[in-house]
Design a protein around this motif. Structure first.
Motif, PDB file in Angstrom:
ATOM      1  N   ALA A   4       0.840  -1.204   0.000  1.00  9.63           N
ATOM      2  CA  ALA A   4       0.000   0.000   0.000  1.00  9.63           C
ATOM      3  C   ALA A   4       0.871   1.249   0.000  1.00  9.63           C
ATOM      4  O   ALA A   4       0.598   2.211  -0.733  1.00  9.63           O
ATOM      5  N   LEU A   5       1.929   1.228   0.807  1.00 13.58           N
ATOM      6  CA  LEU A   5       2.838   2.376   0.865  1.00 13.58           C
ATOM      7  C   LEU A   5       3.453   2.646  -0.503  1.00 13.58           C
ATOM      8  O   LEU A   5       3.496   3.789  -0.982  1.00 13.58           O
ATOM      9  N   ALA A   6       3.891   1.556  -1.164  1.00 10.38           N
ATOM     10  CA  ALA A   6       4.537   1.715  -2.464  1.00 10.38           C
ATOM     11  C   ALA A   6       3.570   2.306  -3.480  1.00 10.38           C
ATOM     12  O   ALA A   6       3.920   3.255  -4.199  1.00 10.38           O
ATOM     13  N   ILE A   7       2.322   1.776  -3.543  1.00  6.52           N
ATOM     14  CA  ILE A   7       1.413   2.269  -4.587  1.00  6.52           C
ATOM     15  C   ILE A   7       0.966   3.694  -4.283  1.00  6.52           C
ATOM     16  O   ILE A   7       0.784   4.506  -5.196  1.00  6.52           O
ATOM     17  N   THR A   8       0.821   4.043  -2.991  1.00  4.83           N
ATOM     18  CA  THR A   8       0.438   5.406  -2.644  1.00  4.83           C
ATOM     19  C   THR A   8       1.523   6.397  -3.075  1.00  4.83           C
ATOM     20  O   THR A   8       1.239   7.405  -3.723  1.00  4.83           O
ATOM     21  N   GLY A   9       2.775   6.069  -2.738  1.00  8.30           N
ATOM     22  CA  GLY A   9       3.871   6.945  -3.136  1.00  8.30           C
ATOM     23  C   GLY A   9       3.972   7.075  -4.640  1.00  8.30           C
ATOM     24  O   GLY A   9       4.140   8.168  -5.189  1.00  8.30           O
ATOM     25  N   PHE A  10       3.799   5.927  -5.317  1.00 12.24           N
ATOM     26  CA  PHE A  10       3.944   5.916  -6.768  1.00 12.24           C
ATOM     27  C   PHE A  10       2.848   6.752  -7.433  1.00 12.24           C
ATOM     28  O   PHE A  10       3.114   7.509  -8.370  1.00 12.24           O
ATOM     29  N   ALA A  11       1.599   6.629  -6.915  1.00 14.19           N
ATOM     30  CA  ALA A  11       0.500   7.389  -7.512  1.00 14.19           C
ATOM     31  C   ALA A  11       0.722   8.877  -7.312  1.00 14.19           C
ATOM     32  O   ALA A  11       0.435   9.690  -8.202  1.00 14.19           O
ATOM     33  N   ALA A  12       1.269   9.250  -6.129  1.00 12.42           N
ATOM     34  CA  ALA A  12       1.519  10.669  -5.875  1.00 12.42           C
ATOM     35  C   ALA A  12       2.559  11.208  -6.857  1.00 12.42           C
ATOM     36  O   ALA A  12       2.394  12.302  -7.418  1.00 12.42           O
ATOM     37  N   ILE A  13       3.608  10.411  -7.102  1.00 14.41           N
ATOM     38  CA  ILE A  13       4.624  10.848  -8.068  1.00 14.41           C
ATOM     39  C   ILE A  13       4.016  10.941  -9.459  1.00 14.41           C
ATOM     40  O   ILE A  13       4.234  11.889 -10.204  1.00 14.41           O
ATOM     41  N   ARG A  14       3.174   9.948  -9.783  1.00 10.61           N
ATOM     42  CA  ARG A  14       2.624   9.897 -11.132  1.00 10.61           C
ATOM     43  C   ARG A  14       1.686  11.065 -11.423  1.00 10.61           C
ATOM     44  O   ARG A  14       1.591  11.510 -12.565  1.00 10.61           O
ATOM     45  N   GLU A  15       0.968  11.541 -10.370  1.00 12.18           N
ATOM     46  CA  GLU A  15       0.090  12.695 -10.599  1.00 12.18           C
ATOM     47  C   GLU A  15       0.907  13.892 -11.051  1.00 12.18           C
ATOM     48  O   GLU A  15       0.463  14.685 -11.878  1.00 12.18           O
ATOM     49  N   ARG A  16       2.125  14.033 -10.474  1.00 16.53           N
ATOM     50  CA  ARG A  16       2.989  15.137 -10.883  1.00 16.53           C
ATOM     51  C   ARG A  16       3.613  14.892 -12.246  1.00 16.53           C
ATOM     52  O   ARG A  16       3.806  15.803 -13.038  1.00 16.53           O
ATOM     53  N   LEU A  17       3.926  13.619 -12.504  1.00 19.27           N
ATOM     54  CA  LEU A  17       4.621  13.245 -13.729  1.00 19.27           C
ATOM     55  C   LEU A  17       3.819  13.642 -14.970  1.00 19.27           C
ATOM     56  O   LEU A  17       4.378  13.894 -16.026  1.00 19.27           O
ATOM     57  N   ARG A  18       2.482  13.683 -14.784  1.00 16.51           N
ATOM     58  CA  ARG A  18       1.625  13.955 -15.924  1.00 16.51           C
ATOM     59  C   ARG A  18       1.911  15.328 -16.534  1.00 16.51           C
ATOM     60  O   ARG A  18       1.703  15.545 -17.715  1.00 16.51           O
ATOM     61  N   TYR A  19       2.411  16.242 -15.698  1.00 15.08           N
ATOM     62  CA  TYR A  19       2.645  17.595 -16.211  1.00 15.08           C
ATOM     63  C   TYR A  19       4.065  17.793 -16.705  1.00 15.08           C
ATOM     64  O   TYR A  19       4.453  18.889 -17.043  1.00 15.08           O
ATOM     65  N   SER A  20       4.879  16.708 -16.680  1.00 15.30           N
ATOM     66  CA  SER A  20       6.282  16.900 -17.030  1.00 15.30           C
ATOM     67  C   SER A  20       6.499  16.628 -18.517  1.00 15.30           C
ATOM     68  O   SER A  20       5.733  15.925 -19.163  1.00 15.30           O
ATOM     69  N   ASP A  21       7.556  17.193 -19.021  1.00 17.34           N
ATOM     70  CA  ASP A  21       7.835  17.113 -20.447  1.00 17.34           C
ATOM     71  C   ASP A  21       8.802  15.972 -20.700  1.00 17.34           C
ATOM     72  O   ASP A  21      10.013  16.126 -20.588  1.00 17.34           O
ATOM     73  N   MET A  22       8.245  14.792 -21.018  1.00 22.96           N
ATOM     74  CA  MET A  22       9.092  13.619 -21.194  1.00 22.96           C
ATOM     75  C   MET A  22       9.264  13.318 -22.676  1.00 22.96           C
ATOM     76  O   MET A  22       8.427  13.703 -23.493  1.00 22.96           O
ATOM     77  N   PRO A  23      10.338  12.605 -23.035  1.00 22.41           N
ATOM     78  CA  PRO A  23      10.468  12.154 -24.429  1.00 22.41           C
ATOM     79  C   PRO A  23       9.235  11.335 -24.806  1.00 22.41           C
ATOM     80  O   PRO A  23       8.674  10.635 -23.959  1.00 22.41           O
ATOM     81  N   GLU A  24       8.848  11.396 -26.086  1.00 24.44           N
ATOM     82  CA  GLU A  24       7.565  10.797 -26.485  1.00 24.44           C
ATOM     83  C   GLU A  24       7.456   9.310 -26.154  1.00 24.44           C
ATOM     84  O   GLU A  24       6.442   8.846 -25.666  1.00 24.44           O
ATOM     85  N   GLY A  25       8.517   8.557 -26.423  1.00 25.59           N
ATOM     86  CA  GLY A  25       8.441   7.116 -26.219  1.00 25.59           C
ATOM     87  C   GLY A  25       8.352   6.739 -24.751  1.00 25.59           C
ATOM     88  O   GLY A  25       7.885   5.661 -24.406  1.00 25.59           O
ATOM     89  N   LEU A  26       8.812   7.620 -23.879  1.00 24.70           N
ATOM     90  CA  LEU A  26       8.803   7.308 -22.450  1.00 24.70           C
ATOM     91  C   LEU A  26       7.493   7.687 -21.785  1.00 24.70           C
ATOM     92  O   LEU A  26       7.238   7.320 -20.648  1.00 24.70           O
ATOM     93  N   ARG A  27       6.664   8.450 -22.486  1.00 26.02           N
ATOM     94  CA  ARG A  27       5.434   8.962 -21.887  1.00 26.02           C
ATOM     95  C   ARG A  27       4.553   7.793 -21.427  1.00 26.02           C
ATOM     96  O   ARG A  27       4.408   6.806 -22.141  1.00 26.02           O
TER      97      ARG A  27
END
Lengths: 199, 217
Positions: A152-175
């Motif tokens: 539970a700890l791992a998925i909670t932390g990961f989801a929090a990071i992922r919410e931020r990740l959505r606004y980041s400018d990543m290379p297309e293939g890594l999106r």
């Protein structure tokens, strides 16, 4: 006991060091709220099924476990996979009905995750690890709750990071998926550092 | 015939179960520390998948919808038990290193997904080809990741040293991280990046776009 609990959460984290339940981990971590809901359901199911399977294994399946029934020569431990899957599916079904009766609000928020959990390998993996490491009944309760909490700890932390990740400018293939793997790798690196900190 | 070939070939790269459909990742990551374990796991999974697809496709007209999931899981679990016992009998050392992961083929999403979405609706021949294709696609990813991890981590493949490491007086310094869990995540992430660079139609559509940079800062 504390040692088993802490190891289960940090150093032996099911998701990040044994890759268990990674399919669900990646699929249901788009929003923090749903991730927390799924995490709570995993703690609940893991905390119930691991001790239950420990009892089933100890008194029905292990080598010589049927001694109480007058059949000391029988070793049914090869049946553990099918027995555990059955008991997990049944537990999830019963928990779902019970929650619906006792706590309808909780059932509404966790209800959709419970069926998913039957095929989550973290749950079956937790029970199989319990057998492999030869935990007793009390230890298996601690291991069940600890490993569920770690997941539970791992998925909670990961989801929090992922919410931020959505606004980041990543290379297309890594999106999306590719980036999610890299972030999980970094988290796993962080969690493995706890391995040296524990006794 | 061409349709059959398509069932077999599409899951290799274009519809690869691991990198495209996000299925069966748990075991794909955990058993890839060495080629021997990865190969054993690939063979075990492909065999279970093909036999399960054949059985379920053969009985698909006689299965009531309400009990189909439990029936599928029971069939898969029985096959996995047979595989596990066979491995313990004939390849004990490898089966010890695979630890619980052979047992976890039961909950491997590739198996259930292919059975539920393909074998339940298609004749036996096509189902077996589809299962074989998905099994091989999974094996391909597993073997690529395992080859990278074992070579960089120990300087050899299948336990046979290929380059002399510093311990034995050579030049190669083994990359210890490759033997740990995080490296598997990084390698799969980079593999997905590589595949999507070659096949841009697989790139996910972003939910947000960055505003164009304002000129003359």
């Amino acid at each position: 006991m504390t040692e088993i609990f802490l190891t289960a959460i940090f150093a032996d984290n099911l998701a990040l060091s044994f890759f268990l339940g990674i399919c669900t981990f990646l699929a249901v971590s788009q929003r923090l709220g749903t991730a927390v809901g799924l995490g709570l359901s995993v703690i609940l199911v893991q905390g119930v099924t691991v001790p239950l399977n420990a009892v089933i294994f100890r008194y029905l399946l292990a080598d010589g476990a049927l001694g109480w029934a007058g059949l000391p020569d029988i070793d049914l431990s090869f049946l553990r996979i099918i027995a555990f899957i059955g008991s997990i599916a049944a537990t999830v079904q019963i928990l779902e009905m019970l929650l619906d009766r006792v706590a309808p609000a909780l059932h509404r928020s966790l209800g959709i995750f419970l069926p998913l959990i039957t095929v989550n390998c973290a749950i079956l993996g937790g029970s199989l690890f319990m057998v492999e490491r030869d935990y007793g009944i009390a230890e298996s309760v601690v291991w069940g709750f600890g490993s569920g909490a770690g997941w539970a700890l791992a998925i909670t932390g990961f989801a929090a990071i992922r919410e931020r990740l959505r606004y980041s400018d990543m290379p297309e293939g890594l999106r999306g998926l590719g980036g999610a793997f890299i972030v999980t790798g970094l988290m796993s690196l962080g969690f493995s550092a706890f391995g040296g900190a524990l006794p | 015939m061409t349709r059959g070939l398509a069932h077999l070939l599409r899951p290799l790269i274009a519809e690869n179960p691991v990198t495209r459909q996000i299925l069966g990742i748990c075991s794909a990551l955990a058993v890839t520390t060495s080629m021997a374990t990865a190969l054993t796991m690939s063979v075990a999974l492909t065999a279970v998948l093909c036999v399960a697809a054949a059985i379920i496709s053969a009985i698909r007209h006689h299965v009531p919808g309400s009990v189909r999931l439990i029936l599928q899981i029971t069939i898969v679990a029985s096959l996995v038990i047979v595989t596990d016992e066979l491995l313990q009998a004939y390849a004990f050392a490898v089966s010890q290193r695979l630890s619980i992961f052979v047992g976890l083929i039961v909950t491997n999403c590739i198996v259930l997904a292919r059975i539920e979405s393909f074998a339940m609706r298609n004749p036996v021949g096509a189902s077996v080809l589809d299962a074989l294709g998905n099994g091989l696609g999974y094996s391909l990813v597993l073997l690529i990741v395992a080859a990278i991890r074992e070579f960089c981590g120990t300087g050899g493949l299948f336990g046979v040293p290929l380059v002399a490491t510093q311990e034995t007086g050579g030049w190669f310094q083994p990359f210890g991280l490759m033997r740990l869990a995080p490296s598997a995540f990084f390698i799969i992430g980079l593999l997905i990046w590589a595949i999507r660079s070659l096949r841009p139609e697989q790139v996910e559509i972003p939910e947000h776009r960055l505003a164009p940079a304002r000129g003359g800062s």
